[in-house]
Design an enzyme around this catalytic site. Structure first.
Site, mmCIF file in Angstrom:
data_model
loop_
_atom_site.group_PDB
_atom_site.id
_atom_site.type_symbol
_atom_site.label_atom_id
_atom_site.label_comp_id
_atom_site.label_asym_id
_atom_site.label_seq_id
_atom_site.Cartn_x
_atom_site.Cartn_y
_atom_site.Cartn_z
ATOM 1 C CG HIS A 28 -1.964 -1.003 1.266
ATOM 2 N ND1 HIS A 28 -3.238 -0.809 0.780
ATOM 3 C CD2 HIS A 28 -1.940 -2.267 1.721
ATOM 4 C CE1 HIS A 28 -3.952 -1.901 0.956
ATOM 5 N NE2 HIS A 28 -3.184 -2.812 1.529
ATOM 6 C CE LYS A 72 -6.832 13.934 0.477
ATOM 7 N NZ LYS A 72 -6.894 12.762 -0.349
ATOM 8 N NE ARG A 73 -3.935 10.136 10.293
ATOM 9 C CZ ARG A 73 -3.673 9.298 11.290
ATOM 10 N NH1 ARG A 73 -4.565 8.388 11.653
ATOM 11 N NH2 ARG A 73 -2.541 9.357 11.945
ATOM 12 C CB THR A 109 -10.360 4.743 -0.946
ATOM 13 O OG1 THR A 109 -9.896 5.123 0.354
ATOM 14 C CG2 THR A 109 -9.626 3.494 -1.396
ATOM 15 C CE LYS A 149 -2.834 10.892 3.309
ATOM 16 N NZ LYS A 149 -3.477 10.056 2.280
ATOM 17 C CE LYS A 207 -14.232 5.696 0.869
ATOM 18 N NZ LYS A 207 -13.414 5.796 2.091
HETATM 19 N N1 CRA Z 1 -2.198 5.414 3.971
HETATM 20 C C1 CRA Z 1 -2.167 4.685 0.974
HETATM 21 O O1 CRA Z 1 -1.398 5.771 1.358
HETATM 22 C C2 CRA Z 1 -4.268 3.909 -0.109
HETATM 23 C C3 CRA Z 1 -4.535 3.083 1.124
HETATM 24 C C4 CRA Z 1 -5.309 1.815 0.806
HETATM 25 C C5 CRA Z 1 -2.419 3.759 2.159
HETATM 26 C C6 CRA Z 1 -3.449 5.134 0.264
HETATM 27 O O2 CRA Z 1 -3.128 5.840 -0.898
HETATM 28 O O3 CRA Z 1 -5.491 4.299 -0.686
HETATM 29 O O4 CRA Z 1 -3.300 2.703 1.765
HETATM 30 N N2 CRA Z 1 -1.142 3.175 2.518
HETATM 31 O O5 CRA Z 1 -4.694 1.098 -0.206
HETATM 32 C C7 CRA Z 1 -0.815 2.579 3.688
HETATM 33 O O6 CRA Z 1 -1.550 2.527 4.650
HETATM 34 C C8 CRA Z 1 0.830 1.344 4.860
HETATM 35 O O7 CRA Z 1 0.405 2.002 3.725
HETATM 36 C C9 CRA Z 1 -2.955 4.528 3.365
HETATM 37 O O8 CRA Z 1 -4.056 4.373 3.763
#
Ligand code: CRA
Length: 801
Positions: free
Chosen positions: A352, A542-543, A650, A548, A654
């Site tokens: 991820h 988002k976080r 994601t 970001k 949405k």
């Molecule tokens: N932080 C990615 O940064 C992705 C999600 C789910 C992340 C996002 O871009 O949509 O995973 N990566 O695939 C992550 O957690 C450990 O890596 C995320 O949520």
């Protein structure tokens, strides 16, 4: 399919209501929302358990064991009523007593057992697997405290408090004492044969299972099984090896604390021993539980990969690989070759992230102390790998290839490497990300393990993110789409024919407008800000993370503000900037950015010249239920990460499905969103992966952008000179200094292009008909981003027999 009719469900609700009220000496009209909530939750849970089939048969697919340290499931009751197809009936029923179901559902506290995208994705996938009758079980941890609650103090800083979600969680979780496990840590290992060892742990912790039923839409019910640590005694550190690693942290190592808290980091590893223990505990309980079930059905160990697949949600559950090996070798006395043949066909790994700070590595000394037997297994996997790498690469290539592929390197255990070597399939989460996994992260592996690398673009469940979050849009879709779009989101393409139909256009526009009104009320309630509902609702939720780039958004807001102050008569399309998101408590720069947004919001919102023109709303405590309110009301979706850094995203899906126009870089799933929606229905800006590479090669000097761009300079100076910090010139100095002197995420390099893109948004919004047409086309064309499609991709590309 559920075997209960709506009528019989409602009859049992009525009977239970009488009983519930009798027991409490209360009339139904006197029940509080909380009591209504408890009561409906109870009815729905018992109906689910009695009437929904579990364990769908295995047909051309293996059962999926989805191992994830995070499941951000959000509120469950509304979703469950929808899956039972009784939402409307219950709504009518409570209306008879003067109640509103929406208010009752607000009583539920979100179980926040995740940080962000990765945990929410796991929840969408559980929903899709249950809806598609893909046999599956989710394995996670039963944290006592989920993600912290976020508050802001007077000066706009983030404060955190604990979220003991479980205390007032009314939905039943089923304690399954029969599934208890014992998990060992530390101790000694003695060799018995070449392949077998005897591990005597120094102590054990008990793992207790709690099941939450996941109900698929008109589908089956499957468990999310969460493990909780339990021990009657705390760790005896004296009995445990007195290694330096653990001694340094002895104050936090207490059995009772093992599953107490979710580590609040997103895309960032925290190298704490307790976290490693959580990871192993999660894996050990889950692997034992899956083997128990497999063997109980009379199947052999060699058959494991034929019936079961373990999907690793990032590297957090990587220890499941050596754990399965250990059990096969030491408990079932298989040879290394037999055990490896089983294990290497059972695991599949989803990557991820490419961010180095998120790619987990553990000190080898720590792993050896906590898990001495696993360390031996990892060493052997690494030795066997070495032979393969020597065979594949020539002498010149070897050193580089081994540096990249070795699991053990520089006294670290590299968990992503362990996952790639130990899995039969590896996938990224969006097209561009999967390509970068191969080209930048693991090129030598791609050569060594041909056919192992795949892409499965993420998706989101339309049940929660359209039907539940946006009921008016759902009704419009119900009325205009032939077939059940909730189960087949590709059907949204039928809307293509309607985008020029004036009735449909008006209906679509009215829905957005009414959703904006609903959100406006939430904003007023939450932060006391009255907003202009005719403004563009521009959303970044988002976080908080530097990659970001919420601070890029902020710099544009400041530049816009300064421009409006200097040119009050300027033709300007009113804009409301909406932020929500949490920063990891230890992430200083992200917290500065939060505080800066709050500081800017305070000045702008209190400036009489800006009223109704420019406003900034930062909603505290972002969580699934808040996202459900913001997303349907958004006009613009800010997806402005530096290209190459956001694996997928994601929220972008949405928002676009709910008719927001993406303002984004060519990063993650934005690339595919732009392709499907059509370039004319999104606004793309900024450097690409390739041009970022060139920028770095040339030697990126952020200060030169500051010097050349007056608007940028004024915006940064305003942050630095105390304009947004009550005259305090130090408050944001770290942020300013970072931007001017390092700016790793190239905020300054993308500023001019972002500002132009923002102006394009404003221009486009002036033509309301064209804007809505684009929004409608986003809804019509993005059905592919359903998590049902992602699960089908997993089925055909990865889980196939
Ligand atoms: N932080 C990615 O940064 C992705 C999600 C789910 C992340 C996002 O871009 O949509 O995973 N990566 O695939 C992550 O957690 C450990 O890596 C995320 O949520």
């Amino acid at each position: 399919m559920p075997t209960i009719s709506n009528a019989s469900f409602m009859t049992s609700v009525e009977q239970e209501l009488n009983q519930y009220c009798q027991e409490r000496f209360i009339a139904p009209e006197q029940l509080s929302n909380t009591q209504w909530f408890q009561f409906i939750a109870k009815c729905s849970q018992s109906t689910i358990l009695q009437n929904f089939p579990t364990n769908p048969p295995l047909v051309n697919t293996r059962r999926v064991n989805y191992l994830s340290m995070e499941f951000l499931i959000g509120r469950l009751l509304g979703n469950n009523l929808m899956s039972l197809s009784v939402y409307q009936d219950v709504d009518n029923f409570v209306a008879k007593y003067g109640k509103n179901l929406v208010d009752i559902l607000e009583e539920e506290r979100d179980p926040s057992l995740g940080n962000g995208g990765l945990g929410r994705l796991a929840a969408c996938y559980l929903d899709s697997m249950a809806s598609l009758s893909q046999p599956a079980i989710g394995y996670g941890l039963h944290y006592q405290y989920g993600l912290f609650k976020q508050h802001f103090n007077e000066s706009g800083e983030q404060l955190e408090t604990g979220d003991s979600w479980n205390r007032d969680f009314y939905l039943q979780q089923y304690h399954r004492p029969d599934f208890q496990q014992k998990v060992g840590f530390g101790g000694t290992v003695a060799q018995i044969t070449d392949d077998q060892y005897d591990w005597q742990p120094a102590w054990t912790i008990q793992g207790e299972a709690f099941d939450l039923p996941v109900v698929g839409y008109k589908g089956v019910q499957q468990p999310l099984r969460l493990w909780q640590g339990y021990s009657e005694t705390s760790f005896d550190l004296a009995q445990f090896n007195d290694g330096q690693y653990l001694q340094a942290e002895s104050h936090v190592i207490d059995a009772a604390k093992l599953t107490k808290v979710l580590y609040p980091n997103d895309n960032h590893q925290e190298g704490k021993a307790l976290r490693l223990m959580q990871q192993y505990f999660h894996c050990a309980c889950s692997i034992a539980d899956l083997l128990r079930q497999h063997l109980a059905q009379g199947r052999t160990l060699m058959e494991l990969p034929e019936f079961e697949v373990v999907q690793l949600n990032d590297t957090h559950p990587a220890l499941a690989i050596p754990e399965l090996m250990r059990i096969l070798l030491d408990q079932h006395h298989l040879s290394w070759e037999q055990a490896w043949a089983i294990s290497s066909k059972t695991f599949a790994y989803t990557n991820h992230t490419l961010l180095p700070e998120a790619l987990e590595q553990w000190e080898d000394g720590l792993v050896a102390q906590l898990l001495p037997r696993h360390m031996l297994i990892i060493e052997r996997i690494d030795r066997e790998l070495l032979a393969k790498v020597r065979a594949e690469f020539n002498d010149e290539e070897f050193e580089q290839a081994w540096r990249e592929t070795a699991i053990l390197m520089d006294h670290r255990v590299r968990m992503a490497n362990l996952c790639v070597v130990g899995s039969f399939a590896v996938n990224g989460v969006a097209q561009i990300h999967s390509e970068l996994v191969v080209s930048d992260l693991f090129p030598s592996y791609a050569r060594l393990f041909k056919g192992r690398f795949h892409n499965v673009t993420n998706g989101v469940t339309p049940r929660r993110w359209i039907r539940q979050a946006n009921p008016p849009l759902a009704r419009l879709l119900d009325n205009h789409i032939d077939g059940d779009w909730t189960k087949d989101l590709a059907l949204l393409s039928q809307l293509e024919n309607l985008v020029d139909d004036p009735h449909f256009q008006t209906a679509y526009q009215e829905i957005k407008q009414s959703n904006k009104q609903v959100l406006a009320d939430v904003i007023e309630q939450e932060i006391g800000l009255k907003v202009n509902c005719n403004a563009i609702f521009d959303v970044q939720i988002k976080r908080f993370h530097e990659y970001k780039r919420q601070h890029l958004n902020l710099l544009n807001i400041i530049a816009t503000y300064l421009d409006l102050k200097a040119n009050p008569q300027k033709d300007f399309v009113p804009r409301l900037f909406i932020f929500a998101g949490k920063a990891a408590p230890g992430y200083f720069m992200a917290k500065q950015i939060i505080q800066a947004i709050n500081g800017v919001a305070k000045v702008i919102n209190n400036d009489p010249d800006m009223q109704g023109k420019l406003q900034v709303a930062f909603l505290p405590d972002y969580r699934v239920s808040l996202a459900e309110k913001i997303i349907p009301a958004a006009d613009v979706s800010e997806q402005i990460s530096l290209a190459g850094k956001e694996a997928s995203g994601t929220g972008n899906m949405k928002l676009a499905l709910n008719g927001a126009i993406t303002l984004g870089t060519l990063d993650g799933a934005n690339v595919e969103i732009a392709e499907f929606a059509g370039k004319e229905n999104v606004v793309i800006f900024g450097h690409t992966v390739e041009s970022v590479r060139q920028l770095r090669e040339q030697g990126y000097v952020p200060r030169s952008y500051y010097e050349q761009d007056e608007q940028l300079r004024n915006a940064i100076d305003a942050l630095a000179n105390g304009m947004f910090s009550d005259g305090d010139t130090q408050r944001f100095s770290a942020l300013v200094d970072n931007l001017l002197n390092s700016d790793y995420f190239c905020v300054l390099a993308d500023f001019a292009s972002y500002r132009e893109a923002q102006q394009e948004i404003a221009e486009r919004y002036k033509d309301q008909a064209a804007w809505s047409r684009s929004a409608m086309l986003n809804t019509a064309r993005l059905g592919t981003f359903s998590s049902d499609r992602s699960i089908r991709d997993y089925q055909t590309r990865i889980w196939k027999k």
